[in-house]
Motif scaffolding. Structure first.
Motif, PDB file in Angstrom:
ATOM      1  N   GLU A 174      -5.946   9.992 -17.255  1.00 51.31           N
ATOM      2  CA  GLU A 174      -6.731   9.318 -16.212  1.00 51.31           C
ATOM      3  C   GLU A 174      -5.820   8.618 -15.217  1.00 51.31           C
ATOM      4  O   GLU A 174      -4.737   8.127 -15.559  1.00 51.31           O
ATOM      5  CB  GLU A 174      -7.681   8.296 -16.832  1.00 51.31           C
ATOM      6  CG  GLU A 174      -9.011   8.875 -17.247  1.00 51.31           C
ATOM      7  CD  GLU A 174     -10.051   7.792 -17.487  1.00 51.31           C
ATOM      8  OE1 GLU A 174     -11.044   7.746 -16.745  1.00 51.31           O
ATOM      9  OE2 GLU A 174      -9.852   6.993 -18.420  1.00 51.31           O
ATOM     10  N   LYS A 175      -6.314   8.510 -13.997  1.00 44.93           N
ATOM     11  CA  LYS A 175      -5.544   7.917 -12.918  1.00 44.93           C
ATOM     12  C   LYS A 175      -6.064   6.518 -12.606  1.00 44.93           C
ATOM     13  O   LYS A 175      -7.273   6.280 -12.541  1.00 44.93           O
ATOM     14  CB  LYS A 175      -5.646   8.807 -11.665  1.00 44.93           C
ATOM     15  CG  LYS A 175      -4.687   8.463 -10.551  1.00 44.93           C
ATOM     16  CD  LYS A 175      -4.828   9.489  -9.427  1.00 44.93           C
ATOM     17  CE  LYS A 175      -3.851   9.238  -8.296  1.00 44.93           C
ATOM     18  NZ  LYS A 175      -4.008  10.243  -7.209  1.00 44.93           N
ATOM     19  N   LEU A 176      -5.135   5.598 -12.417  1.00 48.64           N
ATOM     20  CA  LEU A 176      -5.456   4.209 -12.081  1.00 48.64           C
ATOM     21  C   LEU A 176      -4.802   3.862 -10.753  1.00 48.64           C
ATOM     22  O   LEU A 176      -3.772   4.441 -10.389  1.00 48.64           O
ATOM     23  CB  LEU A 176      -4.942   3.261 -13.156  1.00 48.64           C
ATOM     24  CG  LEU A 176      -5.326   3.599 -14.602  1.00 48.64           C
ATOM     25  CD1 LEU A 176      -4.548   2.725 -15.577  1.00 48.64           C
ATOM     26  CD2 LEU A 176      -6.813   3.421 -14.810  1.00 48.64           C
ATOM     27  N   VAL A 177      -5.398   2.914 -10.039  1.00 50.68           N
ATOM     28  CA  VAL A 177      -4.868   2.535  -8.736  1.00 50.68           C
ATOM     29  C   VAL A 177      -4.874   1.023  -8.579  1.00 50.68           C
ATOM     30  O   VAL A 177      -5.745   0.328  -9.114  1.00 50.68           O
ATOM     31  CB  VAL A 177      -5.698   3.184  -7.599  1.00 50.68           C
ATOM     32  CG1 VAL A 177      -7.138   2.664  -7.594  1.00 50.68           C
ATOM     33  CG2 VAL A 177      -5.035   2.953  -6.241  1.00 50.68           C
ATOM     34  N   TRP A 178      -3.878   0.549  -7.861  1.00 52.23           N
ATOM     35  CA  TRP A 178      -3.816  -0.868  -7.480  1.00 52.23           C
ATOM     36  C   TRP A 178      -3.616  -0.904  -5.974  1.00 52.23           C
ATOM     37  O   TRP A 178      -2.571  -0.528  -5.456  1.00 52.23           O
ATOM     38  CB  TRP A 178      -2.664  -1.565  -8.195  1.00 52.23           C
ATOM     39  CG  TRP A 178      -2.455  -3.004  -7.752  1.00 52.23           C
ATOM     40  CD1 TRP A 178      -3.291  -3.805  -7.055  1.00 52.23           C
ATOM     41  CD2 TRP A 178      -1.286  -3.803  -8.007  1.00 52.23           C
ATOM     42  NE1 TRP A 178      -2.750  -5.026  -6.848  1.00 52.23           N
ATOM     43  CE2 TRP A 178      -1.519  -5.074  -7.422  1.00 52.23           C
ATOM     44  CE3 TRP A 178      -0.085  -3.567  -8.672  1.00 52.23           C
ATOM     45  CZ2 TRP A 178      -0.581  -6.099  -7.470  1.00 52.23           C
ATOM     46  CZ3 TRP A 178       0.841  -4.596  -8.726  1.00 52.23           C
ATOM     47  CH2 TRP A 178       0.601  -5.851  -8.138  1.00 52.23           C
ATOM     48  N   ASP A 179      -4.664  -1.339  -5.272  1.00 56.26           N
ATOM     49  CA  ASP A 179      -4.646  -1.405  -3.811  1.00 56.26           C
ATOM     50  C   ASP A 179      -4.361  -2.822  -3.349  1.00 56.26           C
ATOM     51  O   ASP A 179      -4.942  -3.789  -3.872  1.00 56.26           O
ATOM     52  CB  ASP A 179      -5.998  -0.967  -3.239  1.00 56.26           C
ATOM     53  CG  ASP A 179      -6.083   0.532  -3.064  1.00 56.26           C
ATOM     54  OD1 ASP A 179      -5.103   1.135  -2.576  1.00 56.26           O
ATOM     55  OD2 ASP A 179      -7.130   1.109  -3.419  1.00 56.26           O
ATOM     56  N   ARG A 180      -3.464  -2.948  -2.380  1.00 53.30           N
ATOM     57  CA  ARG A 180      -3.213  -4.230  -1.728  1.00 53.30           C
ATOM     58  C   ARG A 180      -3.309  -3.988  -0.210  1.00 53.30           C
ATOM     59  O   ARG A 180      -2.301  -3.872   0.486  1.00 53.30           O
ATOM     60  CB  ARG A 180      -1.834  -4.779  -2.104  1.00 53.30           C
ATOM     61  CG  ARG A 180      -1.650  -4.945  -3.590  1.00 53.30           C
ATOM     62  CD  ARG A 180      -0.284  -5.490  -3.941  1.00 53.30           C
ATOM     63  NE  ARG A 180      -0.230  -6.939  -3.789  1.00 53.30           N
ATOM     64  CZ  ARG A 180       0.849  -7.685  -4.059  1.00 53.30           C
ATOM     65  NH1 ARG A 180       1.957  -7.096  -4.492  1.00 53.30           N
ATOM     66  NH2 ARG A 180       0.831  -8.978  -3.908  1.00 53.30           N
ATOM     67  N   PRO A 181      -4.549  -3.860   0.312  1.00 55.15           N
ATOM     68  CA  PRO A 181      -4.730  -3.461   1.717  1.00 55.15           C
ATOM     69  C   PRO A 181      -4.088  -4.411   2.720  1.00 55.15           C
ATOM     70  O   PRO A 181      -3.610  -3.973   3.766  1.00 55.15           O
ATOM     71  CB  PRO A 181      -6.258  -3.426   1.866  1.00 55.15           C
ATOM     72  CG  PRO A 181      -6.796  -4.242   0.726  1.00 55.15           C
ATOM     73  CD  PRO A 181      -5.825  -4.079  -0.381  1.00 55.15           C
ATOM     74  N   ARG A 182      -4.054  -5.707   2.413  1.00 55.84           N
ATOM     75  CA  ARG A 182      -3.468  -6.652   3.369  1.00 55.84           C
ATOM     76  C   ARG A 182      -1.974  -6.415   3.545  1.00 55.84           C
ATOM     77  O   ARG A 182      -1.423  -6.694   4.609  1.00 55.84           O
ATOM     78  CB  ARG A 182      -3.716  -8.088   2.888  1.00 55.84           C
ATOM     79  CG  ARG A 182      -5.181  -8.507   2.971  1.00 55.84           C
ATOM     80  CD  ARG A 182      -5.343  -9.969   2.603  1.00 55.84           C
ATOM     81  NE  ARG A 182      -6.729 -10.396   2.693  1.00 55.84           N
ATOM     82  CZ  ARG A 182      -7.154 -11.626   2.412  1.00 55.84           C
ATOM     83  NH1 ARG A 182      -6.272 -12.547   2.054  1.00 55.84           N
ATOM     84  NH2 ARG A 182      -8.423 -11.934   2.519  1.00 55.84           N
ATOM     85  N   LYS A 183      -1.326  -5.924   2.486  1.00 57.04           N
ATOM     86  CA  LYS A 183       0.103  -5.631   2.567  1.00 57.04           C
ATOM     87  C   LYS A 183       0.373  -4.160   2.817  1.00 57.04           C
ATOM     88  O   LYS A 183       1.534  -3.749   2.904  1.00 57.04           O
ATOM     89  CB  LYS A 183       0.803  -6.068   1.278  1.00 57.04           C
ATOM     90  CG  LYS A 183       0.777  -7.582   1.065  1.00 57.04           C
ATOM     91  CD  LYS A 183       1.693  -7.972  -0.098  1.00 57.04           C
ATOM     92  CE  LYS A 183       1.785  -9.498  -0.215  1.00 57.04           C
ATOM     93  NZ  LYS A 183       2.732  -9.904  -1.275  1.00 57.04           N
ATOM     94  N   GLY A 184      -0.710  -3.389   2.885  1.00 57.27           N
ATOM     95  CA  GLY A 184      -0.537  -1.963   3.109  1.00 57.27           C
ATOM     96  C   GLY A 184       0.157  -1.269   1.948  1.00 57.27           C
ATOM     97  O   GLY A 184       0.894  -0.298   2.145  1.00 57.27           O
ATOM     98  N   GLU A 185      -0.095  -1.747   0.719  1.00 58.82           N
ATOM     99  CA  GLU A 185       0.567  -1.194  -0.449  1.00 58.82           C
ATOM    100  C   GLU A 185      -0.458  -0.585  -1.404  1.00 58.82           C
ATOM    101  O   GLU A 185      -1.581  -1.075  -1.536  1.00 58.82           O
ATOM    102  CB  GLU A 185       1.375  -2.272  -1.183  1.00 58.82           C
ATOM    103  CG  GLU A 185       2.493  -2.873  -0.346  1.00 58.82           C
ATOM    104  CD  GLU A 185       3.156  -4.054  -1.014  1.00 58.82           C
ATOM    105  OE1 GLU A 185       4.277  -4.409  -0.604  1.00 58.82           O
ATOM    106  OE2 GLU A 185       2.549  -4.645  -1.944  1.00 58.82           O
TER     107      GLU A 185
END
Length: 706
Positions: free
Chosen positions: A632-643
């Protein structure tokens, strides 16, 4: 200057009327697990008698600007601890309405129409505010439980984590109805006096008056006044002085004075006092002497001997009592509870006829020779030493098992009252049920000895002291600073020589917080922090002679490697020693219970398995439960830092980042992705298939497991 004071229940304190801020000049949060445990125990006991308010002291606040903002000058420790208790109640709750109501006590839900922002009701010092808000106030306890010691940046964060685990574990042992009763009592009947002022100088003056200059009457003062009112004029001066001579050595600490008279009430009436100690003691204990005109008898034959017994159990090593008696009392003083004390007081008073007599002291003078000590002991009128030792030995067994089983204080007080009632009837010690260990309590204690003890540092140290005393067949003297230290490195590095010797993350995690992995050593708890190999840790522990006096620590010199088999051997030996000490090793059929596994001990459901609800849940456990699927694939989004970072669940229960590195916990994976910076772990990773937060998945696993 404006000063205002009013008493409010917590439901009126945790409202938009108060926004609490801890100023930067305040000390950090310093309460330890035993402090918050005591608060939970006290509140749980008080909740058994609804309708009786519980006063939790005062808060001193300085109004800071507008919007009901107040700086907390006195009361930080209680406010933080109350928030932790409410957060644990909220996390254990499954009814959404109860969760919403509990959440509103620690986080303002906000109201756009009224212009109220969503924000915590309590803000800590800058260094710890974000940590407390993210993990406790906003309900990320699963992420908090996934943190390791390397993830704390301040001592306050360590205390917050450990205290939250302790409270969570304690409350999880309650039934759903018991927790809701506890929560309702906490909110509606626990009160605080809120003292507010407009300037800091005034607040500090108030604090000084309330905490330093205020000298409220102690119970002893009240009882002395009533006692002297019943004395004849010819007796008054002599017995007023006699009262002071008896009570002054106990000190002027009000809580200690209250506990002494509470236990004296229990001894005299065979029942614990209610929350109205002064009223109960005057009515149940003193009034008969007043009615009969025999107050001098009360002072000479009740107050004086029991006050001296209290001093003896407080400082047994300073007395001339037999060594076995001193050793038993010193061992009893190791335990955090106090309910054994009234039984010990009864035993001492009934074993020394002259205890408390004027001019006869059980305490040795400096320079006293052994021969003079022997004479002094005889002068005390010692008799029936066998019964005294039997009572103290039984008390130590019961107290040890109750401590391990976390028996509620009200039950322990009930046992003490029952024991004294039967002792007054002349029953032999072996026939007194309240001084015996039931088969269920015996099995429960053994089950818990096998389990994890994360966060119970004091309990681990106490258990190791008992085991080492038993191994040495004597009461070992201890260095002033004594710590229980893990033998293995705390953090598991798959690239280390330790891992290369055959250890896996799973095996390391299994043994990390069990007795077999712990050893007593002189010095502080952090002395091994920088040592990441077994040999270095062993050599440091064995460096001091004060550490080598403990047999289970000295054994380490015979092992060049730390293996699972070595820890298993230490675990079994430690459990056997403690079981022998408390005489719980064998059942009625003389079956050796220490040789049985947990399922056999638990009796297939009769005794709960050792479940530390706040223990760290591993990725592998969640995978095995089918809540995560390898690949399974997991994600960690940090949109304010564009990461954005991705991780994949592996077959062996780890997270693999895109750079190929694998990690055994969500927190470790997040920290590695963020370049070594502390990250939220469970609270940041989401499953890409349904966008579900890992904290929710971990909570689902914990609920299923329980």
């Amino acid at each position: 200057m404006s000063i205002n004071a009013k008493e409010l229940p917590l439901e009126k304190v945790f409202t938009p009327d108060y926004r609490f801020f801890i100023p930067s000049f305040q000390r950090p949060y310093i309460w330890q697990p035993e402090n918050i445990q005591q608060l939970v125990d006290d509140l749980a006991g008080a909740a058994k008698t609804p309708g009786t308010p519980y006063f939790l002291g005062s808060l001193i606040l300085v109004r800071s600007g507008r919007d009901n903002r107040f700086d907390v000058i006195d009361g930080q420790q209680r406010l933080v601890s109350l928030a932790i208790i409410i957060a644990a109640l909220r996390d254990l709750e499954r009814d959404h309405e109860w969760m919403r109501l509990l959440d509103a006590l620690i986080v303002e839900p906000g109201d756009k129409l009224r212009g109220i922002r969503n924000e915590p009701r309590l803000t800590l010092r800058e260094r710890d505010a974000a940590f407390f808000r993210e993990y406790v106030q906003e309900g990320n306890l699963e992420a908090l439980f996934d943190l390791g010691e390397e993830d704390w940046t301040t001592t306050a964060q360590r205390n917050i984590t450990r205290n939250t685990k302790r409270v969570y574990d304690e409350l999880s042992n309650m039934s759903e109805d018991e927790r809701r009763t506890f929560a309702s009592y906490l909110v509606n009947e626990v009160t605080l006096v809120i003292v507010t002022t407009d300037d800091l100088d005034s607040a500090h003056r108030i604090f000084d008056v309330m905490n330093m200059r205020g000298l409220p009457l102690t119970p002893s003062d009240v009882f002395k006044a009533r006692a002297t009112s019943g004395l004849k004029p010819v007796e008054l001066d002599a017995y007023a002085q006699r009262w002071d001579d008896v009570m002054d050595p106990l000190g002027d600490d009000s809580p200690a004075s209250e506990r002494f008279f509470s236990y004296l009430h229990l001894i005299a009436t065979h029942k614990p006092d209610s929350d109205k100690l002064i009223e109960d003691f005057l009515t149940d204990v003193m009034q008969p002497y007043l009615d009969n005109g025999t107050m001098t008898t009360f002072i000479d034959q009740v107050l004086a001997p029991y006050a001296m017994a209290w001093l003896v159990i407080t400082r047994p090593s300073d007395t001339v009592l037999p060594d076995e008696v001193k050793a038993r009392l010193e061992s009893l003083n190791d335990y955090p509870s106090h309910e054994w004390k009234p039984v010990a007081m009864w035993a001492l008073v009934h074993s020394f006829r002259n205890l408390g007599a004027p001019d006869i002291s059980p305490f040795a003078s400096r320079g006293t020779r052994a021969s003079r000590a022997s004479t002094t002991a005889r002068t005390l009128g010692a008799h029936d030493s066998q019964r005294l030792n039997e009572i103290l030995a039984a008390l130590e067994r019961i107290t040890g098992v109750d401590t391990l089983n976390r028996t509620a204080p009200f039950r322990r007080r009930g046992h003490a009252a029952a024991a004294i009632r039967d002792l007054d009837k002349g029953y032999p010690v072996r026939m007194i049920r309240a001084l015996s260990i039931s088969s269920d309590d015996r099995a429960g204690a053994l089950v818990r000895l096998h389990g994890e003890m994360q966060g119970d540092d004091d309990l681990i140290r106490l258990l190791l002291i008992r085991a080492n005393d038993q191994a040495a067949e004597t009461h070992l003297s201890r260095p002033r600073k004594l710590s229980a230290l893990p033998i293995m490195p705390v953090a598991f590095d798959p690239k280390s020589a330790f891992a290369a010797s055959g250890w896996t993350q799973e095996t390391h995690d299994y043994w990390m917080y069990r007795l077999g992995n712990m050893a007593l050593a002189q010095g502080s708890e952090d002395q091994l922090d920088k040592l990441t190999d077994y040999a270095g840790r062993r050599d440091r522990m064995l460096m001091r002679a004060d550490s080598r006096r403990f047999p289970l620590t000295e054994q380490l010199k015979h092992f060049n490697e730390c293996t699972p088999e070595m820890l298993r051997h230490r675990q079994e030996e430690t459990i056997r020693l403690i079981a022998d000490r408390w005489e719980i090793r064998y059942d009625e059929n003389h079956t050796d219970l220490t040789s049985q596994d947990i399922d056999e001990l638990a009796g297939h459901g009769r005794i709960a398995r050792p479940v530390h609800s706040s223990r760290r849940v591993t990725i592998k456990q969640v995978v095995e439960a089918g809540l995560l699927i390898p690949g399974e694939k997991l994600v960690w989004d940090r949109p304010r830092k564009g990461e954005r970072w991705f991780a994949t669940v592996t077959e062996d229960g780890r997270f693999r980042l895109d750079d190929g590195s694998t990690h055994a916990s969500p927190t470790a994976a997040a920290k590695a992705a963020a370049g070594g910076k502390s990250a939220g772990g469970l609270s940041v990773w989401r499953r890409t298939s349904d966008n579900r937060n890992l904290a929710d998945i971990w909570k689902q696993f914990r609920q299923q497991a329980e």
